[in-house]
Design a protein around this motif. Structure first.
Motif, PDB file in Angstrom:
ATOM      1  N   TYR A   1      10.268   5.094   8.687  1.00  0.00           N
ATOM      2  CA  TYR A   1       9.176   4.751   9.029  1.00  0.00           C
ATOM      3  C   TYR A   1       7.746   4.490   8.234  1.00  0.00           C
ATOM      4  O   TYR A   1       8.418   5.163   7.438  1.00  0.00           O
ATOM      5  N   GLU A   2       7.144   3.384   8.152  1.00  0.00           N
ATOM      6  CA  GLU A   2       5.752   3.790   7.681  1.00  0.00           C
ATOM      7  C   GLU A   2       4.877   4.772   7.773  1.00  0.00           C
ATOM      8  O   GLU A   2       4.588   5.106   6.814  1.00  0.00           O
ATOM      9  N   THR A   3       5.039   5.859   8.695  1.00  0.00           N
ATOM     10  CA  THR A   3       4.672   7.150   9.081  1.00  0.00           C
ATOM     11  C   THR A   3       4.869   7.656   7.654  1.00  0.00           C
ATOM     12  O   THR A   3       4.447   9.483   7.451  1.00  0.00           O
TER      13      THR A   3
ATOM     14  N   TYR B   1      -0.793   5.430   3.254  1.00  0.00           N
ATOM     15  CA  TYR B   1      -1.201   4.400   2.933  1.00  0.00           C
ATOM     16  C   TYR B   1      -2.433   4.338   3.338  1.00  0.00           C
ATOM     17  O   TYR B   1      -3.335   3.251   3.354  1.00  0.00           O
ATOM     18  N   LYS B   2      -2.958   4.959   4.779  1.00  0.00           N
ATOM     19  CA  LYS B   2      -3.919   4.882   5.465  1.00  0.00           C
ATOM     20  C   LYS B   2      -5.553   4.942   5.173  1.00  0.00           C
ATOM     21  O   LYS B   2      -6.236   3.874   5.302  1.00  0.00           O
ATOM     22  N   LYS B   3      -5.244   5.884   4.405  1.00  0.00           N
ATOM     23  CA  LYS B   3      -6.955   6.024   3.614  1.00  0.00           C
ATOM     24  C   LYS B   3      -6.996   4.891   2.724  1.00  0.00           C
ATOM     25  O   LYS B   3      -8.314   3.959   2.608  1.00  0.00           O
ATOM     26  N   LEU B   4      -5.816   3.896   2.024  1.00  0.00           N
ATOM     27  CA  LEU B   4      -6.374   3.132   1.165  1.00  0.00           C
ATOM     28  C   LEU B   4      -6.506   1.803   1.511  1.00  0.00           C
ATOM     29  O   LEU B   4      -7.480   1.116   1.711  1.00  0.00           O
TER      30      LEU B   4
ATOM     31  N   LEU C   1       0.638  -1.150  -0.328  1.00  0.00           N
ATOM     32  CA  LEU C   1       0.318   0.120   0.055  1.00  0.00           C
ATOM     33  C   LEU C   1       0.944   1.183  -0.011  1.00  0.00           C
ATOM     34  O   LEU C   1       0.313   2.065  -0.519  1.00  0.00           O
ATOM     35  N   ALA C   2       1.545   1.532   0.473  1.00  0.00           N
ATOM     36  CA  ALA C   2       3.060   2.184   0.280  1.00  0.00           C
ATOM     37  C   ALA C   2       3.667   2.987  -0.822  1.00  0.00           C
ATOM     38  O   ALA C   2       3.481   4.098  -1.415  1.00  0.00           O
ATOM     39  N   LEU C   3       3.820   1.191  -1.885  1.00  0.00           N
ATOM     40  CA  LEU C   3       4.131   1.677  -3.266  1.00  0.00           C
ATOM     41  C   LEU C   3       2.954   2.283  -3.375  1.00  0.00           C
ATOM     42  O   LEU C   3       3.049   3.172  -4.097  1.00  0.00           O
ATOM     43  N   VAL C   4       1.862   2.079  -3.830  1.00  0.00           N
ATOM     44  CA  VAL C   4       0.591   2.370  -4.645  1.00  0.00           C
ATOM     45  C   VAL C   4       0.558   3.557  -4.112  1.00  0.00           C
ATOM     46  O   VAL C   4      -0.078   4.599  -4.788  1.00  0.00           O
ATOM     47  N   SER C   5      -0.117   4.023  -2.593  1.00  0.00           N
ATOM     48  CA  SER C   5       0.458   5.413  -2.247  1.00  0.00           C
ATOM     49  C   SER C   5       1.609   6.529  -2.731  1.00  0.00           C
ATOM     50  O   SER C   5       0.963   7.998  -2.814  1.00  0.00           O
ATOM     51  N   ILE C   6       2.827   6.277  -3.233  1.00  0.00           N
ATOM     52  CA  ILE C   6       3.439   6.958  -3.721  1.00  0.00           C
ATOM     53  C   ILE C   6       3.891   6.652  -6.030  1.00  0.00           C
ATOM     54  O   ILE C   6       4.359   7.727  -5.772  1.00  0.00           O
TER      55      ILE C   6
END
Length: 445
Positions: free
Chosen positions: A384-386, A390-393, A355-360
């Motif tokens: 850090y993951e922060t 990605y949290k909305k996804l 999801l982090a990858l999708v977010s950027i």
């Protein structure tokens, strides 16, 4: 429990002086209508409760010994040649040119052996006192949702009810079962069934019956085998053990469980108490089969556990829907493609990475060097993951999963059961799976 078949089992085991059963252990009917073992009075930490000599177990070692012994008797003693067991094993080993035992897996050889012992020799089998205590095929048919599918019983369609995790694991088991069937079916179909009461039926009915019996044996082996150190080949190291077979699973991980031990000196499979407890009345004793989810337990064993702490939700399909081919290729390259899960405690790191990858890179036609560097830092723990939005996804995915759970539960509860035991059991077990999902989702949303 005074059932004659259990007394027959105990009497059979008692023929060997090295068999041991604690006087405090009894066979009981458990709270689900199955069979279990219970303890009365006081049991002590590391107290030996059961010891089963090797000759009573069914594994590759005892099967080879048993079949070789019968074959030698058949060749050497004229009187022995008229016995059914000698005729059957002589045919398997010598007469049928298509049968080459060395070409089959341990699992397939044990399926063949148990098939002969259960359905051709039956009461004439040395192992009959053990085999007649094992669950019936009807028990599995009512508890393992994919068995009706293998038998093409279309009235018991389940695929629109069960979870992705269950389908994924059950499809793996089904492929393994069918691989075994396609490898050894020519042997089963060509065996002399003159001792079989159903031998005079039509070819189609007979073949269906043989396949059903094959499924029965496959499920018995899959659901009841225990680890037993036999060879250096890990896949060979399993065994079925009479009496020990009755010990059920508990998700508790405290010292109250009993535990197995292989006594190499006496060549016995032993069970010991995991705690000192003074029982009032009868209390069931358990194994812990491992930290398995209800999806796993239902597909492997045919039961589920309410409030299972090992439950998780596999959200892989929902995450994959968000990925484009470039993102999929990158995640595959770095070893983070697939297996995206949610537990009571957290979101898996693999899910966060995806999801982090999708977010950027949501609108990218390519992943830039800078973005790749940022992802590698996340994986290495230097970022850090922060740092990723990605949290909305994630929330959208979890809400979709929650809505799906409610929809599936409404479907299961609304379905008219009509007194059909198979449908009733399926629906009840699958409901428990989704109720576990709801608990997980409530803890993370």
């Amino acid at each position: 429990m005074s059932d004659e078949k259990y007394q027959l089992l105990i009497d059979w085991l008692k023929q060997d002086n090295s068999f041991y059963l604690s006087p405090n252990i009894q066979i009981i009917e458990d709270s689900y209508g199955g069979i279990g073992l219970a303890c009365k009075g006081k049991k002590y930490l590391n107290e030996k409760l059961i010891s089963i000599p090797e000759k009573y177990m069914i594994n590759i070692k005892t099967v080879e010994r048993h079949v070789h012994m019968q074959d030698e008797l058949q060749k050497g003693d004229e009187k022995e040649r008229t016995k059914p067991s000698q005729n059957i094993y002589h045919k398997i080993l010598h007469e049928d040119k298509n049968i080459m035992p060395d070409e089959y897996s341990t699992n397939q050889l044990i399926i063949l052996f148990m098939y002969v012992e259960m359905f051709i020799l039956a009461e004439k089998s040395f192992f009959y006192p053990f085999l007649q205590t094992l669950p019936t095929f009807e028990t599995f048919l009512c508890s393992v949702p994919y068995l009706p599918d293998l038998l093409r019983m279309k009235q018991y369609e389940f695929k629109n009810k069960v979870s992705y995790a269950f389908l994924k694991h059950s499809n793996t088991i089904k492929r393994r079962i069918m691989d075994d069937w396609n490898t050894i079916k020519h042997i089963l179909l060509n065996l002399n069934h003159s001792l079989d009461d159903d031998a005079n039926t039509s070819d189609k009915s007979r073949n269906t019956r043989i396949f059903q019996r094959f499924l029965h044996v496959s499920m018995l082996i899959n659901s009841r085998c225990l680890y037993y150190d036999i060879t250096e080949e890990k896949q060979d190291n399993f065994t079925l053990v009479p009496l020990v077979d009755f010990i059920n699973h508990s998700v508790a991980v405290n010292g109250g469980h009993c535990y197995p031990k292989v006594n190499k000196l006496t060549r016995s499979f032993e069970i010991y108490s995991g705690s000192t407890t003074d029982f009032e009345g009868l209390n069931e004793v358990f194994f812990n089969y491992g930290a398995h989810s209800n999806d796993f337990l239902l597909s492997e064993y045919g039961f589920v556990v309410p409030n299972n702490p090992s439950d998780f939700i596999d959200i892989t399909p929902r995450v994959l829907k968000l990925l484009n081919p470039i993102q999929i290729a990158f995640l595959s390259e770095i070893g983070y493609l697939g297996d995206y899960t949610v537990t009571y405690e957290d979101i898996s790191f693999r899910t966060i990475v995806a999801l982090a990858l999708v977010s950027i890179t949501a609108n990218n036609v390519a992943i830039t060097t800078e973005q790749k560097s940022k992802m590698i830092k996340l994986i290495n723990g230097t970022l850090y993951e922060t740092s990723f939005n990605y949290k909305k996804l994630l929330h959208t995915i979890l809400q979709e999963e929650l809505d799906d759970c409610h929809e599936k539960l409404e479907l299961l509860r609304a379905e008219k059961e009509g007194g059909n035991k198979i449908i009733t059991t399926f629906n009840s077990n699958i409901q428990i799976v989704y109720e576990g999902y709801l608990q997980i989702l409530k803890s993370v949303l």
